[in-house]
Design a protein around this motif. Structure first.
Motif, PDB file in Angstrom:
ATOM      1  N   ASP A 100      11.320 -12.038  52.169  1.00 24.59           N
ATOM      2  CA  ASP A 100      12.007 -13.259  52.588  1.00 24.59           C
ATOM      3  C   ASP A 100      11.728 -14.467  51.709  1.00 24.59           C
ATOM      4  O   ASP A 100      12.114 -15.583  52.059  1.00 24.59           O
ATOM      5  CB  ASP A 100      11.700 -13.584  54.050  1.00 24.59           C
ATOM      6  N   GLY A 101      11.068 -14.289  50.610  1.00 18.79           N
ATOM      7  CA  GLY A 101      10.801 -15.408  49.702  1.00 18.79           C
ATOM      8  C   GLY A 101       9.712 -16.310  50.242  1.00 18.79           C
ATOM      9  O   GLY A 101       8.914 -15.928  51.089  1.00 18.79           O
ATOM     10  N   GLU A 102       9.693 -17.523  49.735  1.00 19.22           N
ATOM     11  CA  GLU A 102       8.658 -18.487  50.113  1.00 19.22           C
ATOM     12  C   GLU A 102       9.120 -19.325  51.294  1.00 19.22           C
ATOM     13  O   GLU A 102       9.191 -20.546  51.225  1.00 19.22           O
ATOM     14  CB  GLU A 102       8.333 -19.382  48.919  1.00 19.22           C
ATOM     15  N   GLY A 103       9.459 -18.664  52.377  1.00 16.06           N
ATOM     16  CA  GLY A 103       9.945 -19.360  53.555  1.00 16.06           C
ATOM     17  C   GLY A 103       8.821 -19.850  54.441  1.00 16.06           C
ATOM     18  O   GLY A 103       7.712 -20.145  53.997  1.00 16.06           O
ATOM     19  N   ASP A 104       9.110 -19.884  55.712  1.00 13.87           N
ATOM     20  CA  ASP A 104       8.150 -20.329  56.712  1.00 13.87           C
ATOM     21  C   ASP A 104       7.017 -19.309  56.852  1.00 13.87           C
ATOM     22  O   ASP A 104       7.269 -18.123  57.072  1.00 13.87           O
ATOM     23  CB  ASP A 104       8.876 -20.499  58.045  1.00 13.87           C
ATOM     24  N   PRO A 105       5.742 -19.722  56.736  1.00 13.75           N
ATOM     25  CA  PRO A 105       4.632 -18.767  56.811  1.00 13.75           C
ATOM     26  C   PRO A 105       4.236 -18.374  58.234  1.00 13.75           C
ATOM     27  O   PRO A 105       3.204 -17.743  58.421  1.00 13.75           O
ATOM     28  CB  PRO A 105       3.500 -19.498  56.104  1.00 13.75           C
ATOM     29  N   THR A 106       5.050 -18.712  59.230  1.00 17.97           N
ATOM     30  CA  THR A 106       4.705 -18.380  60.611  1.00 17.97           C
ATOM     31  C   THR A 106       4.675 -16.870  60.827  1.00 17.97           C
ATOM     32  O   THR A 106       3.765 -16.349  61.480  1.00 17.97           O
ATOM     33  CB  THR A 106       5.698 -19.035  61.588  1.00 17.97           C
ATOM     34  N   LEU A 107       5.647 -16.161  60.271  1.00 16.37           N
ATOM     35  CA  LEU A 107       5.659 -14.709  60.385  1.00 16.37           C
ATOM     36  C   LEU A 107       4.444 -14.104  59.689  1.00 16.37           C
ATOM     37  O   LEU A 107       3.841 -13.154  60.188  1.00 16.37           O
ATOM     38  CB  LEU A 107       6.951 -14.137  59.790  1.00 16.37           C
ATOM     39  N   ASP A 108       4.072 -14.680  58.556  1.00 16.31           N
ATOM     40  CA  ASP A 108       2.864 -14.233  57.860  1.00 16.31           C
ATOM     41  C   ASP A 108       1.632 -14.441  58.733  1.00 16.31           C
ATOM     42  O   ASP A 108       0.764 -13.566  58.803  1.00 16.31           O
ATOM     43  CB  ASP A 108       2.675 -14.993  56.541  1.00 16.31           C
ATOM     44  N   LEU A 109       1.536 -15.590  59.394  1.00 13.50           N
ATOM     45  CA  LEU A 109       0.394 -15.887  60.259  1.00 13.50           C
ATOM     46  C   LEU A 109       0.304 -14.900  61.418  1.00 13.50           C
ATOM     47  O   LEU A 109      -0.776 -14.393  61.729  1.00 13.50           O
ATOM     48  CB  LEU A 109       0.475 -17.318  60.790  1.00 13.50           C
ATOM     49  N   VAL A 110       1.427 -14.593  62.032  1.00 20.36           N
ATOM     50  CA  VAL A 110       1.436 -13.653  63.157  1.00 20.36           C
ATOM     51  C   VAL A 110       1.005 -12.260  62.689  1.00 20.36           C
ATOM     52  O   VAL A 110       0.163 -11.612  63.316  1.00 20.36           O
ATOM     53  CB  VAL A 110       2.829 -13.608  63.827  1.00 20.36           C
ATOM     54  N   ALA A 111       1.564 -11.807  61.567  1.00 23.40           N
ATOM     55  CA  ALA A 111       1.229 -10.478  61.054  1.00 23.40           C
ATOM     56  C   ALA A 111      -0.236 -10.398  60.639  1.00 23.40           C
ATOM     57  O   ALA A 111      -0.924  -9.400  60.917  1.00 23.40           O
ATOM     58  CB  ALA A 111       2.138 -10.128  59.882  1.00 23.40           C
ATOM     59  N   ILE A 112      -0.740 -11.432  59.987  1.00 20.19           N
ATOM     60  CA  ILE A 112      -2.139 -11.425  59.556  1.00 20.19           C
ATOM     61  C   ILE A 112      -3.076 -11.547  60.756  1.00 20.19           C
ATOM     62  O   ILE A 112      -4.158 -10.947  60.757  1.00 20.19           O
ATOM     63  CB  ILE A 112      -2.391 -12.526  58.504  1.00 20.19           C
ATOM     64  N   SER A 113      -2.676 -12.270  61.786  1.00 23.62           N
ATOM     65  CA  SER A 113      -3.499 -12.357  62.995  1.00 23.62           C
ATOM     66  C   SER A 113      -3.607 -10.994  63.676  1.00 23.62           C
ATOM     67  O   SER A 113      -4.700 -10.598  64.108  1.00 23.62           O
ATOM     68  CB  SER A 113      -2.911 -13.375  63.970  1.00 23.62           C
TER      69      SER A 113
END
Length: 131
Positions: free
Chosen positions: A42-55
């Motif tokens: 998804d490119g350099e979008g909102d890191p919220t999905l990254d935060l949820v996945a990493i959590s």
């Protein structure tokens, strides 16, 4: 060099936790891989999905760890998230309320994963040892 180890006999009621350094290495490598995949998709979008996945990943990785490994796990995951998922990519930045919230989220996930796993191990050990 001679290393002394205690000889154990019988059933070990609760499994030994994984070494902290191993937990940290797996958490950092997994967080980096997740961020790389999300940046590719998804490119350099909102890191919220990254935060949820990493959590979620921090919670899963912490299931075999000691509770004292949770702060280091959260910090390593936050560093990967901050440097590679948050604009500007490749630069370590600090925005107090935003980054503090992410660190707390990651610490809560790592601590919750550890505590739930330890409780499950203790419960199953109790059932194994009682008649």
């Amino acid at each position: 060099m001679l290393e002394w180890k205690r000889v154990r006999s019988g059933i070990r009621p609760v499994p030994d936790p994984t070494a902290t350094s191993m937990v940290w290495a797996v958490a950092a490598a997994t967080a980096f891989a997740l961020v790389a995949v999300f940046n590719f998709l998804d490119g350099e979008g909102d890191p919220t999905l990254d935060l949820v996945a990493i959590s979620i990943t921090a919670a899963l990785v912490s299931t075999g760890a000691r509770l004292t490994a949770a702060p280091g796990t959260a910090l390593l995951c936050w560093l990967v998230l901050n440097v590679y998922a948050t604009a500007p990519i490749g630069a370590l930045t600090w925005e107090a309320p935003y980054d503090l919230g992410r660190i707390v989220c990651l610490l809560a996930a790592a601590g919750t994963g550890t505590v739930l796993a330890r409780l499950a191990h203790a419960r199953s050990a109790y059932h194994r040892l009682t008649p």
